[in-house]
Enzyme design. Structure first.
Site, PDB file in Angstrom:
ATOM      1  N   THR A  29      33.111  60.277  51.587  1.00 52.92           N
ATOM      2  CA  THR A  29      34.448  60.456  52.122  1.00 52.92           C
ATOM      3  C   THR A  29      34.948  59.149  52.721  1.00 52.92           C
ATOM      4  OG1 THR A  29      33.974  62.771  52.656  1.00 52.92           O
ATOM      5  CG2 THR A  29      35.797  61.755  53.832  1.00 52.92           C
ATOM      6  N   SER A  31      38.300  55.872  52.816  1.00 54.12           N
ATOM      7  CA  SER A  31      39.261  55.085  52.043  1.00 54.12           C
ATOM      8  C   SER A  31      38.603  54.307  50.906  1.00 54.12           C
ATOM      9  CB  SER A  31      40.017  54.127  52.965  1.00 54.12           C
ATOM     10  OG  SER A  31      39.114  53.297  53.676  1.00 54.12           O
ATOM     11  N   GLY A  96      31.100  58.447  59.768  1.00 55.66           N
ATOM     12  CA  GLY A  96      31.697  59.625  60.381  1.00 55.66           C
ATOM     13  C   GLY A  96      33.049  59.408  61.010  1.00 55.66           C
ATOM     14  N   GLY A  98      35.715  59.544  59.598  1.00 53.07           N
ATOM     15  CA  GLY A  98      36.571  60.579  59.032  1.00 53.07           C
ATOM     16  C   GLY A  98      36.128  61.986  59.386  1.00 53.07           C
ATOM     17  N   GLU A 104      27.782  64.386  54.878  1.00 51.62           N
ATOM     18  CA  GLU A 104      27.347  63.101  54.313  1.00 51.62           C
ATOM     19  C   GLU A 104      25.851  62.903  54.515  1.00 51.62           C
ATOM     20  OE1 GLU A 104      31.594  60.717  54.986  1.00 51.62           O
ATOM     21  OE2 GLU A 104      29.941  60.425  56.393  1.00 51.62           O
TER      22      GLU A 104
END
Length: 218
Positions: A29, A31, A96, A98, A104
């Site tokens: 997860t 960008s 983390g 996000g 994850e």
């Protein structure tokens, strides 16, 4: 497109070589991972299906026509591709930002190979400038915060944020993390903590770092 975005794309491109044909792939997860997912559009015929660490990544993968399956239905996961908020020379990470750290960490634990993709701004000598995210059961938030203060940190409740697991996040500031494995264990032993964003016991196997002078791999 700004320079940092260009570097993220370069890091994502360098990770394509780790795709294993006709196998499952773990997708993280963030960008930089979003750049990797975009690139998968030209490689989706090679992928059996994906295991995703967040609802956001799942949605993006499905929009490309890539099937997303539960980790419980996968017997082997050759590779997991994810980013990081910080990485050191030992490939220990803070993740983390996000809020997807627990999923994850679970996928990283299952994967044969964990490939971290990042731009050069994420590479640090000592972890801790980026606040360490900690996923906490809601009823334990105040208790966990008090225990984190005893460890020397400054926990801040991430207001208005709920994880995909229905929990809350405490971001731990003011910690210079010189012994990541030790701190990871200490925090995880606090009752009410689901897990924390230190990936030290299960660090990355490979770090792809995009810099002004090209790709560096560790």
């Amino acid at each position: 497109m700004d320079k940092q975005q260009q570097l993220k794309i370069q890091a994502a491109k360098a990770a394509l070589k780790y795709i294993v044909d006709d196998a499952y792939i773990g997708i993280g997860t963030g960008s930089t991972v979003n750049c990797f997912i975009d690139l998968l559009d030209d490689h989706k015929h090679r992928i059996k299906a994906a295991v995703s660490s967040s609802e956001a990544s799942t949605k993006k993968l499905e929009q490309l026509g890539i099937e997303v399956v539960s980790l419980n239905d996968v017997d082997q996961l050759p590779v997991y591709i994810d980013g990081a908020d910080e990485a050191n020379e030992n490939l220990e990470l803070i993740k983390g930002g996000g809020g997807a750290l627990t999923r994850e960490k679970i996928i990283a634990a299952v994967a044969d190979k964990f490939v971290c993709i990042a731009d050069e701004s994420k590479y640090v000598k000592t972890l801790g400038d980026f606040a360490l995210p900690i996923e906490v059961l809601p009823m334990a938030r105040s208790h966990v915060a008090r225990e984190l203060v005893k460890l020397g940190g400054d926990p801040v409740y991430r207001h208005g944020f709920v994880t995909d697991n229905g929990n809350v996040i405490l971001d731990l500031y003011s910690m210079e993390i010189t012994h990541p494995k030790t701190l990871e264990t200490q925090i995880n032993q606090i009752t009410g903590v689901v897990t924390n964003g230190l990936f030290a016991h299960r660090s990355a196997d490979h770090l792809i770092l995009a810099t002004d002078t090209g790709i560096q791999e560790f």
